[in-house]
Design a protein around this motif. Sequence first.
Motif, PDB file in Angstrom:
ATOM      1  N   LEU A   1      70.307   7.837  29.184  1.00 24.65           N
ATOM      2  CA  LEU A   1      69.936   9.416  28.899  1.00 24.65           C
ATOM      3  C   LEU A   1      70.268   9.593  27.519  1.00 24.65           C
ATOM      4  O   LEU A   1      71.366   9.318  27.278  1.00 24.65           O
ATOM      5  N   HIS A   2      69.451  10.338  27.030  1.00 25.54           N
ATOM      6  CA  HIS A   2      69.884  11.108  25.733  1.00 25.54           C
ATOM      7  C   HIS A   2      69.932  12.330  25.782  1.00 25.54           C
ATOM      8  O   HIS A   2      69.448  13.264  26.837  1.00 25.54           O
ATOM      9  N   ILE A   3      70.989  13.249  25.312  1.00 24.58           N
ATOM     10  CA  ILE A   3      71.341  14.689  25.511  1.00 24.58           C
ATOM     11  C   ILE A   3      71.577  15.333  24.090  1.00 24.58           C
ATOM     12  O   ILE A   3      72.408  14.698  23.265  1.00 24.58           O
ATOM     13  N   HIS A   4      71.019  16.487  23.724  1.00 25.00           N
ATOM     14  CA  HIS A   4      71.369  17.172  22.641  1.00 25.00           C
ATOM     15  C   HIS A   4      70.849  18.405  22.658  1.00 25.00           C
ATOM     16  O   HIS A   4      69.783  18.835  23.746  1.00 25.00           O
ATOM     17  N   GLY A   5      71.538  19.344  22.013  1.00 24.95           N
ATOM     18  CA  GLY A   5      70.991  20.797  21.875  1.00 24.95           C
ATOM     19  C   GLY A   5      69.560  21.154  21.404  1.00 24.95           C
ATOM     20  O   GLY A   5      69.206  20.184  20.489  1.00 24.95           O
ATOM     21  N   VAL A   6      69.144  22.332  21.829  1.00 26.56           N
ATOM     22  CA  VAL A   6      67.794  22.464  21.162  1.00 26.56           C
ATOM     23  C   VAL A   6      67.786  24.087  20.711  1.00 26.56           C
ATOM     24  O   VAL A   6      68.206  24.915  21.653  1.00 26.56           O
ATOM     25  N   LYS A   7      67.677  24.328  19.487  1.00 25.01           N
ATOM     26  CA  LYS A   7      67.632  25.675  19.096  1.00 25.01           C
ATOM     27  C   LYS A   7      66.621  26.600  19.469  1.00 25.01           C
ATOM     28  O   LYS A   7      65.520  26.107  19.764  1.00 25.01           O
ATOM     29  N   ALA A   8      66.645  27.897  19.444  1.00 29.12           N
ATOM     30  CA  ALA A   8      65.450  28.658  19.776  1.00 29.12           C
ATOM     31  C   ALA A   8      64.294  28.413  18.892  1.00 29.12           C
ATOM     32  O   ALA A   8      63.034  28.752  19.702  1.00 29.12           O
ATOM     33  N   ASP A   9      64.326  27.953  17.788  1.00 29.76           N
ATOM     34  CA  ASP A   9      63.237  27.747  17.138  1.00 29.76           C
ATOM     35  C   ASP A   9      62.447  26.280  17.058  1.00 29.76           C
ATOM     36  O   ASP A   9      61.528  25.781  16.633  1.00 29.76           O
ATOM     37  N   GLY A  10      63.322  25.588  18.030  1.00 28.25           N
ATOM     38  CA  GLY A  10      62.642  24.085  18.572  1.00 28.25           C
ATOM     39  C   GLY A  10      63.312  23.176  18.083  1.00 28.25           C
ATOM     40  O   GLY A  10      63.087  22.056  18.143  1.00 28.25           O
ATOM     41  N   THR A  11      64.311  23.398  17.249  1.00 29.45           N
ATOM     42  CA  THR A  11      65.075  22.264  16.304  1.00 29.45           C
ATOM     43  C   THR A  11      65.814  21.530  17.409  1.00 29.45           C
ATOM     44  O   THR A  11      66.567  22.242  18.123  1.00 29.45           O
ATOM     45  N   ASP A  12      65.519  20.353  17.705  1.00 25.21           N
ATOM     46  CA  ASP A  12      66.301  19.604  18.411  1.00 25.21           C
ATOM     47  C   ASP A  12      67.492  18.739  17.807  1.00 25.21           C
ATOM     48  O   ASP A  12      67.584  18.546  16.641  1.00 25.21           O
ATOM     49  N   HIS A  13      68.035  17.773  18.559  1.00 21.05           N
ATOM     50  CA  HIS A  13      69.540  17.029  18.180  1.00 21.05           C
ATOM     51  C   HIS A  13      70.300  18.098  17.280  1.00 21.05           C
ATOM     52  O   HIS A  13      71.040  17.580  16.277  1.00 21.05           O
ATOM     53  N   ALA A  14      70.549  19.322  17.980  1.00 20.55           N
ATOM     54  CA  ALA A  14      71.461  19.865  17.615  1.00 20.55           C
ATOM     55  C   ALA A  14      72.867  19.909  18.695  1.00 20.55           C
ATOM     56  O   ALA A  14      72.710  19.239  19.532  1.00 20.55           O
ATOM     57  N   ASP A  15      74.015  20.334  18.311  1.00 13.72           N
ATOM     58  CA  ASP A  15      74.950  20.288  18.717  1.00 13.72           C
ATOM     59  C   ASP A  15      74.886  20.957  20.282  1.00 13.72           C
ATOM     60  O   ASP A  15      73.943  21.680  20.728  1.00 13.72           O
ATOM     61  N   MET A  16      75.719  20.427  21.315  1.00 13.62           N
ATOM     62  CA  MET A  16      75.555  20.879  22.691  1.00 13.62           C
ATOM     63  C   MET A  16      75.821  22.315  22.870  1.00 13.62           C
ATOM     64  O   MET A  16      75.573  22.805  24.107  1.00 13.62           O
ATOM     65  N   SER A  17      76.182  23.044  22.127  1.00 12.59           N
ATOM     66  CA  SER A  17      76.635  24.336  22.420  1.00 12.59           C
ATOM     67  C   SER A  17      74.942  25.121  22.406  1.00 12.59           C
ATOM     68  O   SER A  17      74.776  26.126  22.876  1.00 12.59           O
ATOM     69  N   TYR A  18      74.099  24.299  22.008  1.00 11.95           N
ATOM     70  CA  TYR A  18      72.461  24.990  22.118  1.00 11.95           C
ATOM     71  C   TYR A  18      71.873  24.394  23.526  1.00 11.95           C
ATOM     72  O   TYR A  18      71.003  24.576  23.717  1.00 11.95           O
ATOM     73  N   PHE A  19      72.850  23.836  24.337  1.00 16.73           N
ATOM     74  CA  PHE A  19      72.287  23.535  25.492  1.00 16.73           C
ATOM     75  C   PHE A  19      72.726  24.276  26.812  1.00 16.73           C
ATOM     76  O   PHE A  19      73.823  24.680  26.715  1.00 16.73           O
ATOM     77  N   ASP A  20      72.119  24.786  27.714  1.00 15.33           N
ATOM     78  CA  ASP A  20      72.335  25.512  28.699  1.00 15.33           C
ATOM     79  C   ASP A  20      73.278  25.062  29.418  1.00 15.33           C
ATOM     80  O   ASP A  20      73.280  23.803  30.313  1.00 15.33           O
ATOM     81  N   THR A  21      74.400  25.810  29.757  1.00 11.21           N
ATOM     82  CA  THR A  21      75.636  25.115  30.666  1.00 11.21           C
ATOM     83  C   THR A  21      75.474  25.044  31.769  1.00 11.21           C
ATOM     84  O   THR A  21      75.980  23.752  32.453  1.00 11.21           O
ATOM     85  N   GLU A  22      74.803  25.785  32.359  1.00  9.17           N
ATOM     86  CA  GLU A  22      74.523  25.466  33.864  1.00  9.17           C
ATOM     87  C   GLU A  22      73.590  24.392  34.297  1.00  9.17           C
ATOM     88  O   GLU A  22      73.555  23.652  35.154  1.00  9.17           O
ATOM     89  N   LEU A  23      72.527  24.259  33.246  1.00  5.73           N
ATOM     90  CA  LEU A  23      71.596  23.125  33.279  1.00  5.73           C
ATOM     91  C   LEU A  23      72.445  21.748  33.069  1.00  5.73           C
ATOM     92  O   LEU A  23      72.013  20.843  33.877  1.00  5.73           O
TER      93      LEU A  23
END
Length: 260
Positions: free
Chosen positions: A202-224
């Motif tokens: 699996l790959h995982i990375h954050g996604v910012k509000a503007d759609g930018t992905d491969h951001a740090d995991m602070s941009y990923f919903d904690t409960e998800l």
Amino acid sequence: MAQRLKFGSLRLGGTSWVVAGDLADNARELSKEVSDMEIVLFDTEQASNIPSADEILRLKELCGELDISCTVHFPTDLCLSQGKKQQNACEDKCLEIAELFAPLEPFAWILHLNGDIRGEEVPSENIERWRALAHSSLNRIAVQTGFSQKICVETLDYNFSYAYDIVLQNGLSICTDVGHLVRYRRDVTVSLQKYLPHTRVLHIHGVKADGTDHADMSYFDTELLRKVLTLCDDGSERVMSMEVFEEDYYKSLEVFRKLL
């Protein structure tokens, strides 16, 4: 050595672009916290980071000492829309990389099966032709490498259901990119329930509000993230690579530490 991050049967990994330096430098750094290095390769006319055969043998020895595995991300995508000659050239490059890195005995190999159009639900306007070409390319890769179950076709922008059955028919596995599922508004839970039985990485990375992905995991919903980790802890060995780079890796580590 600090306790490595692990969630039940799910091992964590990071990319080979965490610190300045070569693959060995990054392996040493990653081994402090995680147990897999995703080797992200590029090979263009302008630049290449493909190591020599000797370097790969030295890396294998080092990974044994560090007790860390590797996944190899092919530098070339399978291109199906640019004619048979280009399609064959993409396949040839993947096979060349597979032969070069085989002595490393990677845990998995990550492969992109590109759509003709980007960012859409369907990968091609001519879906039957695309599926036929996808089958042809994946079959050649599977047969000629001889380790098809370790080759993981990544979920990209299009709905992966168009490729899913072809991947399984050829004996390949799946790389479920959870960040891409979020970025392209797929149902993460439903997708994982469908793909996990055939998912090795699996790959995982954050996604910012503007759609930018491969951001740090602070941009990923904690409960998800909690739900994803729970679903993945089913007794099967898998690697979840934090597909982020440089300082974003350390920020992402903190997110995972808080969930332990």
